[in-house]
Design an enzyme around this catalytic site. Structure first.
Site, short mmCIF file in Angstrom:
data_model
loop_
_atom_site.label_atom_id
_atom_site.label_comp_id
_atom_site.label_asym_id
_atom_site.label_seq_id
_atom_site.Cartn_x
_atom_site.Cartn_y
_atom_site.Cartn_z
N SER A 9 0.84 -1.20 0.00
CA SER A 9 0.00 0.00 0.00
C SER A 9 0.88 1.25 0.00
O SER A 9 1.66 1.47 0.93
CB SER A 9 -0.90 0.01 1.23
OG SER A 9 -1.48 1.29 1.35
N HIS A 34 -1.34 -1.15 -4.26
CA HIS A 34 -2.60 -0.86 -3.54
C HIS A 34 -2.68 0.65 -3.28
O HIS A 34 -1.79 1.23 -2.65
CB HIS A 34 -2.63 -1.65 -2.24
CG HIS A 34 -3.93 -1.58 -1.50
ND1 HIS A 34 -5.03 -2.32 -1.85
CD2 HIS A 34 -4.31 -0.83 -0.43
CE1 HIS A 34 -6.03 -2.05 -1.02
NE2 HIS A 34 -5.61 -1.14 -0.15
N ASP A 36 -4.94 3.64 -1.68
CA ASP A 36 -6.01 3.91 -0.72
C ASP A 36 -6.58 5.31 -0.93
O ASP A 36 -5.94 6.31 -0.63
CB ASP A 36 -5.46 3.78 0.71
CG ASP A 36 -5.22 2.33 1.08
OD1 ASP A 36 -6.18 1.54 1.01
OD2 ASP A 36 -4.07 1.99 1.43
N MET A 38 -9.18 8.03 0.18
CA MET A 38 -10.01 8.40 1.35
C MET A 38 -10.55 9.82 1.16
O MET A 38 -9.82 10.70 0.70
CB MET A 38 -9.16 8.36 2.62
CG MET A 38 -8.45 7.03 2.85
SD MET A 38 -7.65 6.98 4.45
CE MET A 38 -6.64 5.51 4.28
N HIS A 67 -8.55 1.01 -3.78
CA HIS A 67 -9.47 0.75 -2.67
C HIS A 67 -10.15 2.07 -2.31
O HIS A 67 -9.52 2.96 -1.75
CB HIS A 67 -8.65 0.19 -1.50
CG HIS A 67 -9.39 0.06 -0.20
ND1 HIS A 67 -8.75 -0.15 1.01
CD2 HIS A 67 -10.72 0.11 0.09
CE1 HIS A 67 -9.65 -0.23 1.98
NE2 HIS A 67 -10.84 -0.06 1.45
N MET A 69 -12.35 4.38 -0.23
CA MET A 69 -12.97 4.60 1.09
C MET A 69 -13.67 5.94 0.98
O MET A 69 -13.24 6.95 1.55
CB MET A 69 -11.90 4.61 2.18
CG MET A 69 -11.39 3.23 2.52
SD MET A 69 -9.79 3.26 3.31
CE MET A 69 -8.74 3.20 1.87
N MET A 138 -11.38 -6.28 5.49
CA MET A 138 -10.55 -5.38 6.29
C MET A 138 -10.20 -6.08 7.61
O MET A 138 -11.09 -6.55 8.32
CB MET A 138 -11.27 -4.06 6.59
CG MET A 138 -11.51 -3.16 5.40
SD MET A 138 -10.06 -2.73 4.41
CE MET A 138 -9.01 -1.93 5.62
N GLY A 143 -9.05 3.48 7.21
CA GLY A 143 -8.85 4.88 7.56
C GLY A 143 -7.41 5.30 7.73
O GLY A 143 -7.06 6.45 7.47
N GLY A 145 -3.01 3.66 8.04
CA GLY A 145 -2.08 2.54 8.07
C GLY A 145 -1.53 2.35 9.49
O GLY A 145 -1.79 3.15 10.39
N GLY A 146 -0.78 1.25 9.66
CA GLY A 146 -0.07 1.03 10.91
C GLY A 146 -0.91 0.59 12.10
O GLY A 146 -0.46 0.68 13.24
N ASP A 176 -6.65 -6.75 4.20
CA ASP A 176 -6.01 -5.42 4.26
C ASP A 176 -6.03 -4.90 5.70
O ASP A 176 -7.10 -4.72 6.28
CB ASP A 176 -6.81 -4.47 3.35
CG ASP A 176 -6.23 -3.08 3.25
OD1 ASP A 176 -5.16 -2.81 3.82
OD2 ASP A 176 -6.87 -2.24 2.56
N GLY A 178 -2.83 -4.31 9.02
CA GLY A 178 -2.06 -4.98 10.07
C GLY A 178 -1.35 -6.24 9.62
O GLY A 178 -1.02 -7.11 10.43
N SER A 199 2.72 -0.59 6.15
CA SER A 199 3.85 -0.31 7.03
C SER A 199 4.86 -1.46 7.07
O SER A 199 6.07 -1.21 7.18
CB SER A 199 3.36 0.05 8.43
OG SER A 199 2.37 -0.85 8.84
C1 DX5 Z 1 -6.25 1.30 5.76
C2 DX5 Z 1 -5.86 0.99 4.36
C3 DX5 Z 1 -4.74 0.04 4.23
C4 DX5 Z 1 -3.45 0.49 4.85
C5 DX5 Z 1 -2.77 -0.73 5.39
O1 DX5 Z 1 -7.39 2.06 5.73
O2 DX5 Z 1 -6.95 0.44 3.65
O3 DX5 Z 1 -4.54 -0.33 2.89
O4 DX5 Z 1 -2.58 1.12 3.97
O5 DX5 Z 1 -1.69 -0.35 6.14
P1 DX5 Z 1 -0.93 -1.35 7.11
O6 DX5 Z 1 -0.44 -2.49 6.30
O7 DX5 Z 1 0.16 -0.51 7.67
O8 DX5 Z 1 -1.94 -1.79 8.15
ZN ZN Z 2 -6.55 -0.39 1.60
#
Ligand code: DX5
Ligand code: ZN
Length: 217
Positions: A9, A34, A36, A38, A67, A69, A138, A143, A145-146, A176, A178, A199
């Site tokens: 991502s 990927h 994201d 938002m 993706h 959101m 999910m 929303g 990462g990390g 997707d 963690g 991450s």
């Molecule tokens: C969260 C995103 C993910 C995010 C994942 O809303 O949809 O794609 O980038 O990040 P990690 O792998 O750090 O959880």
């Molecule tokens: Zn995503």
């Protein structure tokens, strides 16, 4: 699907140099990029939109896994298709008419996916799976990462897989949130086909090695 696909991502990449970011994903052995999207409404954060996807399309050697959101994704689906999305997923609970949106994506020759946040049951939308190219589960709340992997997402994956089996559907499942070398083991055991990792890949000392490990190689 046999080979596990890894979709790093770019949310965890360098926003000042997205071209270099997608090139790195390719160089490290990623399979999909990927992206994201938002909107600050469906989720709190705001990232980027169609112009970024169009710009990345020109420089990416890998398919773009977009993706969404965003609220009422149907308002923008034509534009995300035109921008060059190869895979396009959205949260059905954000949409007024998810089935029409899926059909529109597919008719354009783009892979269509439905995404489920941890608190959204898939059952009310399961009758639409036969028209989907993939399902995205999910394993954190969409929303940012990390975040920490939510274990109960594995149960949802088993239930989706059971539904697909019972209905003779062979559709890949993407996960997707963690995902790291440890949680990837559980995801692979649960039968996931595509792993998103932000991450874990971008924070790694050796991202190429991490991507291999995520794939179980
Ligand atoms: C969260 C995103 C993910 C995010 C994942 O809303 O949809 O794609 O980038 O990040 P990690 O792998 O750090 O959880
Ligand atoms: Zn995503």
């Amino acid at each position: 699907m046999s080979k596990i696909l890894i979709a790093p991502s770019i949310l965890s990449g360098d926003f000042a140099n997205m071209e270099a970011t997608v090139k790195k994903v390719e160089e490290w052995g990623g399979d999909l990029v990927h992206c994201d999207v938002m909107d600050g409404v469906f989720v709190k954060n705001i990232t980027f939109g169609m112009p970024m996807i169009a710009a990345l399309k020109k420089v990416s050697g890998l398919p773009l896994d977009v993706h969404l959101m965003i609220t009422e994704p149907e308002r923008y689906i034509d534009e995300f298709i035109a921008a060059g999305s190869d895979w396009l997923s959205f949260h059905p609970n954000a949409s007024k008419d998810p089935l029409s949106a899926i059909r529109k994506i597919r008719e354009a020759g783009v892979k269509a996916g439905l995404v489920f946040n941890p608190d959204i049951p898939f059952q009310p939308y399961a009758h639409m799976f036969k028209e989907c190219d993939f399902i995205l589960v999910m394993s954190v709340f969409a929303g940012r990462g990390g975040q920490k992997f939510i274990e109960s997402s594995l149960q949802k994956i088993s239930e989706i897989k059971a539904y697909l089996r019972e209905n003779n559907l062979d559709i890949p499942i993407e996960i997707d949130g963690g995902i790291n070398e440890q949680t990837a083991i559980c995801a692979r055991e649960a039968g996931v086909d595509i792993l998103v990792a932000g991450s874990a890949v971008f924070g790694s000392q050796d991202p190429a090695k991490t991507i291999k490990a995520l794939r179980g190689e």
